[in-house]
Every structure is written in C-alpha cells, then in structure tokens.
Design a protein around this motif. Sequence first.
Motif, mmCIF file in Angstrom:
data_model
loop_
_atom_site.group_PDB
_atom_site.id
_atom_site.type_symbol
_atom_site.label_atom_id
_atom_site.label_comp_id
_atom_site.label_asym_id
_atom_site.label_seq_id
_atom_site.Cartn_x
_atom_site.Cartn_y
_atom_site.Cartn_z
ATOM 1 N N ASP A 167 0.890 -1.222 -0.204
ATOM 2 C CA ASP A 167 -0.114 0.195 0.032
ATOM 3 C C ASP A 167 0.947 1.159 0.041
ATOM 4 O O ASP A 167 2.082 1.176 -0.006
ATOM 5 C CB ASP A 167 -0.952 -0.013 1.340
ATOM 6 N N GLN A 168 0.266 2.363 -0.005
ATOM 7 C CA GLN A 168 0.861 3.699 -0.175
ATOM 8 C C GLN A 168 0.923 4.392 1.359
ATOM 9 O O GLN A 168 -0.045 4.152 2.033
ATOM 10 C CB GLN A 168 0.303 4.515 -1.077
ATOM 11 N N CYS A 169 1.992 4.940 1.660
ATOM 12 C CA CYS A 169 2.062 5.558 2.892
ATOM 13 C C CYS A 169 1.063 6.954 3.142
ATOM 14 O O CYS A 169 1.087 7.610 1.827
ATOM 15 C CB CYS A 169 3.584 6.216 3.176
ATOM 16 N N PRO A 170 0.260 7.016 4.047
ATOM 17 C CA PRO A 170 -0.774 7.968 4.053
ATOM 18 C C PRO A 170 -0.384 9.364 4.216
ATOM 19 O O PRO A 170 -0.632 10.251 3.948
ATOM 20 C CB PRO A 170 -1.601 7.518 5.344
ATOM 21 N N VAL A 171 1.272 9.601 4.560
ATOM 22 C CA VAL A 171 1.595 10.782 4.863
ATOM 23 C C VAL A 171 2.297 11.206 3.499
ATOM 24 O O VAL A 171 2.103 12.379 3.185
ATOM 25 C CB VAL A 171 2.704 10.650 5.925
ATOM 26 N N CYS A 172 3.245 10.293 2.932
ATOM 27 C CA CYS A 172 3.956 10.882 1.748
ATOM 28 C C CYS A 172 3.344 10.062 0.388
ATOM 29 O O CYS A 172 4.083 10.593 -0.806
ATOM 30 C CB CYS A 172 5.557 10.487 1.963
ATOM 31 N N TYR A 180 4.569 7.177 -0.446
ATOM 32 C CA TYR A 180 5.467 5.982 -0.994
ATOM 33 C C TYR A 180 4.926 4.824 -0.925
ATOM 34 O O TYR A 180 4.473 4.295 0.013
ATOM 35 C CB TYR A 180 6.864 6.271 -0.104
ATOM 36 N N GLU A 181 5.186 3.952 -1.907
ATOM 37 C CA GLU A 181 4.445 2.616 -1.979
ATOM 38 C C GLU A 181 5.664 1.423 -1.381
ATOM 39 O O GLU A 181 6.745 1.537 -2.041
ATOM 40 C CB GLU A 181 3.981 2.226 -3.190
ATOM 41 N N PHE A 182 5.116 0.776 -0.390
ATOM 42 C CA PHE A 182 6.182 -0.135 0.182
ATOM 43 C C PHE A 182 4.989 -1.428 0.701
ATOM 44 O O PHE A 182 3.873 -1.344 0.509
ATOM 45 C CB PHE A 182 6.972 0.263 1.014
ATOM 46 N N THR A 183 5.730 -2.474 1.138
ATOM 47 C CA THR A 183 4.951 -3.792 1.688
ATOM 48 C C THR A 183 5.257 -3.697 3.334
ATOM 49 O O THR A 183 6.462 -3.253 3.732
ATOM 50 C CB THR A 183 5.269 -4.844 0.972
ATOM 51 N N CYS A 191 5.357 -0.501 11.528
ATOM 52 C CA CYS A 191 6.341 -0.285 10.803
ATOM 53 C C CYS A 191 6.589 1.339 10.477
ATOM 54 O O CYS A 191 5.659 2.039 10.836
ATOM 55 C CB CYS A 191 6.108 -1.116 9.442
ATOM 56 N N ARG A 192 7.753 1.518 9.912
ATOM 57 C CA ARG A 192 7.869 2.822 9.495
ATOM 58 C C ARG A 192 8.325 2.886 7.930
ATOM 59 O O ARG A 192 8.607 2.099 7.444
ATOM 60 C CB ARG A 192 9.260 3.308 10.004
ATOM 61 N N CYS A 193 7.790 4.103 7.722
ATOM 62 C CA CYS A 193 7.676 4.248 6.169
ATOM 63 C C CYS A 193 9.345 4.673 5.724
ATOM 64 O O CYS A 193 9.736 5.343 6.516
ATOM 65 C CB CYS A 193 7.027 5.609 5.845
ATOM 66 N N PRO A 194 9.746 3.803 4.842
ATOM 67 C CA PRO A 194 11.198 4.160 4.328
ATOM 68 C C PRO A 194 11.475 5.528 4.012
ATOM 69 O O PRO A 194 12.763 5.820 4.034
ATOM 70 C CB PRO A 194 11.386 3.087 3.595
ATOM 71 N N SER A 195 10.619 6.126 3.438
ATOM 72 C CA SER A 195 10.934 7.606 2.896
ATOM 73 C C SER A 195 10.654 8.579 3.759
ATOM 74 O O SER A 195 11.499 9.513 3.939
ATOM 75 C CB SER A 195 9.705 7.771 1.771
#
Length: 126
Positions: free
Chosen positions: A70-75, A77-80, A87-91
């Motif tokens: 899915d995509q990060c609701p803040v930035c 960025y799409e990750f798994t 978890c933490r957003c890598p971006s």
Amino acid sequence: MNNNIPKFYTINDSGLGCLLTLLVIGLLLGSVGLGWVVNGFLILFALLLITPIAGWFVFRWWIRRNLVEDQCPVCGYEFTGFNNTECRCPSCGEVLKVEASRFKTLTPPGTIDVEAVEVSSKALED
C-alpha cells in the motif's frame, strides 16, 4: 584402449550395488516377518520428501494472506508490510500500523486526526 569414444556413451553404475543391497535387505526383512520395519522406513522417506513441498505451499499461502502492499498515508511512498504489525515508512520515517490491508498513521491516545480540504476563494464568494 580406445580414447575416441564420446563420454555420453559410458554408463556409470556406482550406485547400483547400494540400491540392490537395500532391495535385498528389504525383501529379507519382509520374508522374515519384519515388513513393518521396511514400511516404517518407506513412510519416513515419503514424509521427508513430502513435508518440504507441503511446507512451501503453506508458506506461500501465509505470505499471500499477510503481506500488504500500500501507499504511505503521509508521503504516498508505496512499500510492503505485514498485516497487524507496526512499521516505519522508508521514505518519511512515519510510524504506521497495518490494519485491514491498509497503512494507517499511528497516533497517540487523545489525538484527533483530521484531513484538511482545500477550498477555493471563488467557492466562498458564491
């Protein structure tokens, strides 16, 4: 000695003696009345072959069921991530919670999360 014979015509029978020995021992144990020993070894051998294959299919089913993309609701960025984990957003580094196959921001208790909507000035004049 003829060295002109290609190597693919040669027959290698190095494991044939071991296989025949095991077959003779199995027939001997079966004829004496200890066939259950042979059956036990065959069942154990079958389990050793089938268990990794079944485990691979169970692992793939579990991954398909729990892995969320899915995509990060803040930035954006799409990750798994794995379902029902934090978890933490890598971006952007935002702490996220994975719930119902979606990423949600993890807010402290008592915090009200709102979304801002842009309103044009033309809509206010009407």
